[in-house]
Design an enzyme around this catalytic site. Structure first.
Site, PDB file in Angstrom:
ATOM      1  N   GLY A 292      39.497  35.218   8.206  1.00  0.00           N
ATOM      2  CA  GLY A 292      39.682  34.970   9.636  1.00  0.00           C
ATOM      3  C   GLY A 292      38.598  34.024  10.121  1.00  0.00           C
ATOM      4  N   ARG A 293      37.385  34.564  10.214  1.00  0.00           N
ATOM      5  CA  ARG A 293      36.246  33.804  10.726  1.00  0.00           C
ATOM      6  C   ARG A 293      36.056  32.476   9.981  1.00  0.00           C
ATOM      7  NH1 ARG A 293      31.932  36.530  13.102  1.00  0.00           N
ATOM      8  NH2 ARG A 293      32.532  38.406  11.973  1.00  0.00           N
ATOM      9  N   CYS A 361      28.293  39.619  36.962  1.00  0.00           N
ATOM     10  CA  CYS A 361      27.368  40.386  37.793  1.00  0.00           C
ATOM     11  C   CYS A 361      26.798  41.525  36.966  1.00  0.00           C
ATOM     12  CB  CYS A 361      28.152  40.900  38.988  1.00  0.00           C
ATOM     13  SG  CYS A 361      27.123  41.021  40.409  1.00  0.00           S
ATOM     14  N   GLU A 362      25.947  41.168  36.014  1.00  0.00           N
ATOM     15  CA  GLU A 362      25.444  42.141  35.044  1.00  0.00           C
ATOM     16  C   GLU A 362      24.266  41.502  34.310  1.00  0.00           C
ATOM     17  OE1 GLU A 362      28.469  44.333  33.193  1.00  0.00           O
ATOM     18  OE2 GLU A 362      27.341  44.672  31.353  1.00  0.00           O
ATOM     19  N   TYR A 390      36.722  35.264  17.103  1.00  0.00           N
ATOM     20  CA  TYR A 390      36.417  36.471  17.885  1.00  0.00           C
ATOM     21  C   TYR A 390      35.764  36.151  19.221  1.00  0.00           C
ATOM     22  CZ  TYR A 390      37.339  38.373  13.273  1.00  0.00           C
ATOM     23  OH  TYR A 390      37.933  38.662  12.071  1.00  0.00           O
TER      24      TYR A 390
END
Ligand code: LLP
Length: 431
Positions: A292-293, A361-362, A390
């Protein structure tokens, strides 16, 4: 550079397969994901030809589409003679809509629902990797009801530590996936699947983790799995014809990362498999792999526009961008390392150390900390590299932030493959 697809052009701008990323950002807006189609295709070909060259073509490379799933990726994989690995009804639906041949789809997952299995059986999906006993019962029953047969591989947990990040180790005995080898559960699963009226047991599967750089654990996994095939033959008088060794091949996130070339992986694993088969008197199995990656990871950069730059003397400098954990949650989840550069100052030295901060906002919404970057100011374009795997597939609408647009570039020319989500798109499910 982390990928051969990247270069710096005569204007000192970062380019993807010859396309100027600063111009692309101006034309399409940011955040923007830019894939090198040439790079993705080059990687597909490497996997396909390595099976040709080292294993007499007796196998199939399947793109693990959880890494990045969209219509165009399935079309590319089809045109590159690859199979695909899917893990949900959504991925199956996307593959089918792209015209991907169902028989070259392999269906994974540790809790496939009746609806997903029904969709797969109706479409004629080619292989199922059965993960557990309830799923085996369900698949057998549904196939019977529909009057079709399902080709089954069993997912085995071989107990191999591939020295990777704890969160993405999947082959160890303490795993939610698969039938455990050590406890005898795996052999029991084979015993049961062979008795199922509507299932054709064709092989065994393992996947030992992700972002693995060494070849040794893959060789080890192949040996363990062939040992298991031998045991099945001895105890149950049946020799499965297919061996699926999963994915997990590492890519370059940083310049120092040094993953082994896949061709070398296949050369060594093919040699080990052939030798072990000769020793054990086994037929050389049809081999499946699920990268995948390594197909998409290093072939994409995400472009952002710099907003505020906040220097806290003696503490750190925050560079705020117009994206963040909503399009790339990998730093917050895995502390994933990324190389960053200023796309419009790519020739200048990266001599400041910054924290690249997202717009959510974190406080934890960061893309990278203490990362070298050119001196940037509002309006500059920052590129985060190796965001092909991903990232889009794990993106969310946290804070109601629309997902970025995605481009593919080939030979210096771009085309839009996923349009930018709009604020109205965000309302499409609301009642
Ligand atoms: N096959 C199976 C059964 C898998 O579980 C996976 C990945 C693959 C193949 C593909 O592995 P790859 O070649 O991409 O390493 N979200 C994490 C990665 C999770 C991997 C899950 N399984 C990340 O962002 O690093």
């Amino acid at each position: 550079m982390v990928s051969d697809s990247l270069s710096i052009n005569s204007q000192g701008h970062l380019a993807v397969s010859g396309a100027d990323t600063v111009s692309l950002a101006a034309k399409y807006g940011t955040p923007l994901m830019v894939y090198s189609e040439d790079g993705v295709r080059r990687n597909c070909r490497k996997f396909v030809s390595s099976i040709q060259d080292n294993y007499d073509g007796n196998g199939l490379a399947l793109y693990a589409s959880k890494a990045f799933s969209c219509l165009e990726m399935y079309r590319i994989c089809d045109s590159e003679q690859m199979g695909v690995d899917v893990v949900s009804g959504g991925e199956i639906h996307t593959a089918l809509k792209a015209g991907f041949p169902a028989e070259k789809i392999l269906f994974h997952g540790n809790n496939k629902t009746p609806a997903e299995l029904g969709l797969a059986l109706d479409a004629g999906v080619g292989r199922y990797v059965v993960d557990n006993f309830p799923e085996m019962e369900l698949l057998d029953r549904l196939a019977g009801e529909k009057g079709v047969r399902a080709r089954v591989l069993l997912r085995i947990t071989p107990g191999i530590d591939a020295h990777t990040h704890d969160f993405i180790k999947t082959g160890l005995i303490d795993s939610k996936f698969g039938f455990t080898l050590e406890t005898g559960e795996a052999l029991d699963a084979v015993r049961r699947v062979l008795k199922k009226a509507n299932l054709d047991f064709v092989g065994v599967h393992c996947h030992i983790g992700s972002q693995i750089f060494d070849i040794d654990p893959f060789e080890h996994a192949a040996l363990v799995m062939l040992g298991f095939i031998r045991k099945i033959k001895d105890e149950l008088g049946f020799e499965p014809a297919e061996l699926n060794l999963g994915g997990g091949f590492g890519v370059k996130y940083l310049d120092d990362d040094d993953p082994e070339d896949f061709t070398e992986y296949m050369r060594r694993v093919a040699a080990v498999v052939k030798e072990k088969c000769a020793e054990e008197g086994l037929r050389v199995p049809f081999i499946l792999i699920e990268p995948g990656r390594s197909i998409v990871g290093a072939e994409c950069v995400t472009l952002y526009t710099v907003g505020g730059v906040k220097r806290i003397p003696g503490v750190r400098t925050y560079v705020s961008i117009d994206g963040g954990m909503a399009d790339n949650p990998r730093y917050i989840l895995y502390q994933a390392a990324y190389q960053i550069t200023c796309a419009n100052k790519a020739n200048e030295p990266r001599d400041t150390y910054v924290t690249l901060a997202g717009k959510c906002c974190e406080s934890g919404d960061l893309i990278q900390e203490n990362a070298p970057l050119q001196r940037v100011e509002p309006g500059d374009i920052v590129a985060v590299m190796t965001t092909g795997a991903y990232n889009y597939s794990m993106a969310s609408n946290y804070n109601r932030i629309p997902r970025p647009a995605v481009l593919m570039v080939s030979g210096g020319k771009e085309r839009l493959i996923i349009r930018r989500e709009t604020n109205d798109d965000l309302l499409r499910l609301d009642i």
